[in-house]
Design an enzyme around this catalytic site. Structure first.
Site, PDB file in Angstrom:
ATOM      1  N   GLY A   1       0.946  -1.015  -0.270  1.00 61.34           N
ATOM      2  CA  GLY A   1      -0.189  -0.082   0.383  1.00 61.34           C
ATOM      3  C   GLY A   1       0.675   1.663  -0.169  1.00 61.34           C
ATOM      4  O   GLY A   1       2.242   1.276   0.257  1.00 61.34           O
ATOM      5  N   PHE A   2       0.412   2.469   0.069  1.00 59.01           N
ATOM      6  CA  PHE A   2       0.729   3.786  -0.195  1.00 59.01           C
ATOM      7  C   PHE A   2       1.893   3.612   1.601  1.00 59.01           C
ATOM      8  O   PHE A   2       3.102   3.937   0.728  1.00 59.01           O
ATOM      9  CB  PHE A   2      -0.101   4.659   0.358  1.00 59.01           C
TER      10      PHE A   2
ATOM     11  N   GLY B   1      -2.116 -13.368  16.872  1.00 58.73           N
ATOM     12  CA  GLY B   1      -2.215 -14.687  17.459  1.00 58.73           C
ATOM     13  C   GLY B   1      -0.788 -14.986  16.887  1.00 58.73           C
ATOM     14  O   GLY B   1      -0.002 -15.677  17.455  1.00 58.73           O
TER      15      GLY B   1
ATOM     16  N   ASN C   1      -6.178 -12.617  14.217  1.00 62.91           N
ATOM     17  CA  ASN C   1      -4.991 -13.537  13.318  1.00 62.91           C
ATOM     18  C   ASN C   1      -4.028 -12.938  13.905  1.00 62.91           C
ATOM     19  O   ASN C   1      -2.018 -13.763  13.775  1.00 62.91           O
ATOM     20  CB  ASN C   1      -5.435 -13.919  11.669  1.00 62.91           C
TER      21      ASN C   1
ATOM     22  N   TYR D   1     -14.956   1.880   9.379  1.00 60.45           N
ATOM     23  CA  TYR D   1     -13.128   2.072   9.417  1.00 60.45           C
ATOM     24  C   TYR D   1     -12.924   2.586  10.988  1.00 60.45           C
ATOM     25  O   TYR D   1     -12.120   1.414  11.966  1.00 60.45           O
ATOM     26  CB  TYR D   1     -13.253   2.894   8.978  1.00 60.45           C
TER      27      TYR D   1
ATOM     28  N   ASN E   1      -2.967  -8.527   0.384  1.00 64.51           N
ATOM     29  CA  ASN E   1      -3.991  -8.783  -0.597  1.00 64.51           C
ATOM     30  C   ASN E   1      -4.043  -7.878  -1.583  1.00 64.51           C
ATOM     31  O   ASN E   1      -5.093  -8.171  -2.385  1.00 64.51           O
ATOM     32  CB  ASN E   1      -5.544 -10.135   0.453  1.00 64.51           C
TER      33      ASN E   1
ATOM     34  N   TYR F   1      -5.200  -9.063  24.345  1.00 57.12           N
ATOM     35  CA  TYR F   1      -3.800  -9.840  24.494  1.00 57.12           C
ATOM     36  C   TYR F   1      -2.527  -9.133  25.565  1.00 57.12           C
ATOM     37  O   TYR F   1      -2.352  -9.574  26.295  1.00 57.12           O
ATOM     38  CB  TYR F   1      -3.044  -9.409  23.063  1.00 57.12           C
TER      39      TYR F   1
HETATM   40  P1  NAD Z   1      -3.324   2.339   1.472  1.00 52.41           P
HETATM   41  O1  NAD Z   1      -5.189   1.400   0.803  1.00 52.41           O
HETATM   42  O2  NAD Z   1      -2.198   2.498   0.372  1.00 52.41           O
HETATM   43  O3  NAD Z   1      -2.649   0.509   2.265  1.00 52.41           O
HETATM   44  C1  NAD Z   1      -3.522  -0.746   3.199  1.00 52.41           C
HETATM   45  C2  NAD Z   1      -3.397  -1.788   2.197  1.00 52.41           C
HETATM   46  O4  NAD Z   1      -3.387  -2.887   3.331  1.00 52.41           O
HETATM   47  C3  NAD Z   1      -2.774  -2.081   0.857  1.00 52.41           C
HETATM   48  O5  NAD Z   1      -2.004  -2.515   0.326  1.00 52.41           O
HETATM   49  C4  NAD Z   1      -4.267  -3.061   1.039  1.00 52.41           C
HETATM   50  O6  NAD Z   1      -3.930  -3.945  -0.226  1.00 52.41           O
HETATM   51  C5  NAD Z   1      -3.720  -4.173   1.910  1.00 52.41           C
HETATM   52  N1  NAD Z   1      -4.311  -4.651   2.870  1.00 52.41           N
HETATM   53  C6  NAD Z   1      -6.141  -3.610   2.782  1.00 52.41           C
HETATM   54  N2  NAD Z   1      -7.245  -5.486   3.165  1.00 52.41           N
HETATM   55  C7  NAD Z   1      -6.189  -6.734   3.780  1.00 52.41           C
HETATM   56  C8  NAD Z   1      -5.851  -8.122   4.261  1.00 52.41           C
HETATM   57  N3  NAD Z   1      -7.748  -7.741   4.467  1.00 52.41           N
HETATM   58  N4  NAD Z   1      -5.432  -8.280   4.016  1.00 52.41           N
HETATM   59  C9  NAD Z   1      -3.986  -7.956   3.642  1.00 52.41           C
HETATM   60  N5  NAD Z   1      -3.686  -6.525   3.403  1.00 52.41           N
HETATM   61  C10 NAD Z   1      -4.522  -5.991   2.803  1.00 52.41           C
HETATM   62  O7  NAD Z   1      -3.322   3.145   3.297  1.00 52.41           O
HETATM   63  P2  NAD Z   1      -2.726   3.313   3.445  1.00 52.41           P
HETATM   64  O8  NAD Z   1      -2.628   5.056   3.161  1.00 52.41           O
HETATM   65  O9  NAD Z   1      -0.964   3.168   2.474  1.00 52.41           O
HETATM   66  O10 NAD Z   1      -3.197   3.135   4.433  1.00 52.41           O
HETATM   67  C11 NAD Z   1      -2.202   2.426   5.415  1.00 52.41           C
HETATM   68  C12 NAD Z   1      -1.985   1.916   7.034  1.00 52.41           C
HETATM   69  O11 NAD Z   1      -2.347   2.709   8.183  1.00 52.41           O
HETATM   70  C13 NAD Z   1      -3.959   1.329   7.043  1.00 52.41           C
HETATM   71  O12 NAD Z   1      -4.347   0.768   8.306  1.00 52.41           O
HETATM   72  C14 NAD Z   1      -4.681   2.531   7.488  1.00 52.41           C
HETATM   73  O13 NAD Z   1      -5.613   2.610   8.632  1.00 52.41           O
HETATM   74  C15 NAD Z   1      -4.003   3.385   8.049  1.00 52.41           C
HETATM   75  N6  NAD Z   1      -3.851   4.877   8.014  1.00 52.41           N
HETATM   76  C16 NAD Z   1      -3.263   5.499   6.989  1.00 52.41           C
HETATM   77  C17 NAD Z   1      -3.686   6.955   6.878  1.00 52.41           C
HETATM   78  C18 NAD Z   1      -3.784   7.614   6.210  1.00 52.41           C
HETATM   79  O14 NAD Z   1      -3.671   9.361   5.664  1.00 52.41           O
HETATM   80  N7  NAD Z   1      -3.003   7.391   4.797  1.00 52.41           N
HETATM   81  C19 NAD Z   1      -4.517   7.739   8.549  1.00 52.41           C
HETATM   82  C20 NAD Z   1      -4.616   6.316   9.271  1.00 52.41           C
HETATM   83  C21 NAD Z   1      -4.000   5.621   9.475  1.00 52.41           C
END
Ligand code: NAD
Ligand code: UDP
Length: 312
Positions: free
Chosen positions: A10-11, A100, A97, A143, A32, A157
């Site tokens: 992801g990002f 765990g 998961n 969310y 995924n 945990y």
């Molecule tokens: P993103 O959507 O670019 O990245 C999330 C990644 O998680 C993606 O690669 C996606 O394919 C993967 N993913 C989603 N569901 C999944 C699953 N069931 N199993 C395996 N992989 C899975 O988002 P991001 O901006 O990179 O955010 C990353 C984390 O940071 C997230 O948990 C998000 O909640 C948190 N976050 C981000 C921001 C933001 O501004 N970018 C702000 C607050 C919190």
């Protein structure tokens, strides 16, 4: 060290994988590809210390690692509202998961939480001690409430199994590798500005956010993971608060765009103001963001410009 990054394609996750590899760590990226992209990690594939696993964390998996960054979860409102059941599952079943795995391998876990646990905050700026103002049945609840359960699971945990955890409450983060279609404000405005389309401000533009450049965020996350024991969550974000209209004007100017700014209906439950109090991170992690909004936006605009050219 052997480190697992869930959501690593992801990002933020892909920037984190790159940073950890540059530090000499061994990194397993698990994703995924729900909202992530293989392109985000292509350039890391030749590295012998990098491994990629396609897996959905809502199904169990066991890996022997020393640290786990649990970032897997859709993050933009458009993405996480697309499949709300899946969004709830990722922060509940998925987190169970991963917990765990942490318990069995004795790994320390850092849970990516969010400023959205504060909902539409009545306290401003938001301190970690604030309990928040979340609508439990609104469009954002899959969310917000999911992430609140994830935080709660960390504490449960720890109490029952002595889990070693860190919780990062991440505030709005932006930078290269944001997805084109995620509907987030920075990517939307930059794309609209570069394509000469209307820049869509929701509401009257007075809503505020505080935007943190991704390299600052990654540094904060890694510092938090490697910090001495924490008894609670830590806000990570840039305390520089700006209105959405100001952001639109800034992006228009920096992109040298002739786009018109237009106003559209504000989405339901859109938080009015958001600004992190980062005193705890400053004091305990000796961390604060370094990149100004102008510099961060310039880098991000340059990246989007290049990507747009290569897709044309
Ligand atoms: P993103 O959507 O670019 O990245 C999330 C990644 O998680 C993606 O690669 C996606 O394919 C993967 N993913 C989603 N569901 C999944 C699953 N069931 N199993 C395996 N992989 C899975 O988002 P991001 O901006 O990179 O955010 C990353 C984390 O940071 C997230 O948990 C998000 O909640 C948190 N976050 C981000 C921001 C933001 O501004 N970018 C702000 C607050 C919190
Ligand atoms: N926003 C906007 N125009 C857009 C996209 C978003 O005005 O094209 C607004 C949105 O209503 C919110 C702010 O920008 O007030 C941040 O939205 P984003 O989806 O990026 O993040 P979040 O609401 O989760 O902080």
């Amino acid at each position: 060290m052997k480190i697992l990054v869930t959501g690593g394609a992801g990002f933020i996750g892909s920037h984190l994988c790159e940073y950890l590899l540059n530090q000499g760590e061994e990194v397993i990226c698990l994703d995924n590809y729900f909202t992530g992209r293989k392109e985000n990690i292509y350039h890391l594939l030749d590295n012998k210390r990098f491994e990629v696993i396609r897996h959905d964390i809502t199904f169990p998996i066991f890996l022997e690692v020393e640290q786990i960054y649990n970032l897997a979860s859709p993050a933009s409102p458009i993405h996480y509202q697309k499949n709300p059941i899946k969004t709830i599952k990722v922060s509940t079943l998925g987190v169970i998961n991963i917990l765990g795995m942490a318990r069995r391998s004795g790994a320390r876990i850092l849970q990516a939480s969010t400023s959205e646990v504060y909902g539409d905050p009545k306290e401003h700026p938001q301190k970690e001690s604030y309990w928040g103002n979340v609508n439990p049945i609104g469009p954002r609840s899959c969310y917000d409430e999911g992430k609140r359960v994830a935080e709660s699971l960390m504490f449960a945990y720890q109490k029952q199994n002595g889990l070693d955890f860190r919780i990062a409450r991440i505030f709005n983060t932006y930078g290269p590798k944001m997805t084109f279609d995620d509907g987030r404000v920075v990517s939307n405005f930059i794309l609209q500005a570069l394509k000469g389309e209307k820049i869509t401000v929701y509401g009257d533009g007075s809503h505020t956010r505080s935007f943190c450049y991704v390299s600052d965020m990654v540094e904060g996350i890694v510092k938090l993971m490697n910090s001495k024991k924490f008894t609670g969550p830590v806000n990570l974000g840039n305390p520089n608060e700006i209105s959405i209209l100001e952001l639109a004007e800034k992006i228009k100017k920096l992109a040298n765009s002739k786009s018109r700014i237009v106003f559209k209906a504000i989405p339901k439950d859109d938080p009015e103001r958001r600004n992190p109090n980062i005193a705890l991170a400053r004091k305990k992690l000796n961390w604060a963001p370094k990149i100004s909004i102008e510099d961060g936006l310039k880098k991000t605009i340059a990246w989007f410009r290049k990507e747009l050219k290569s897709t044309c």
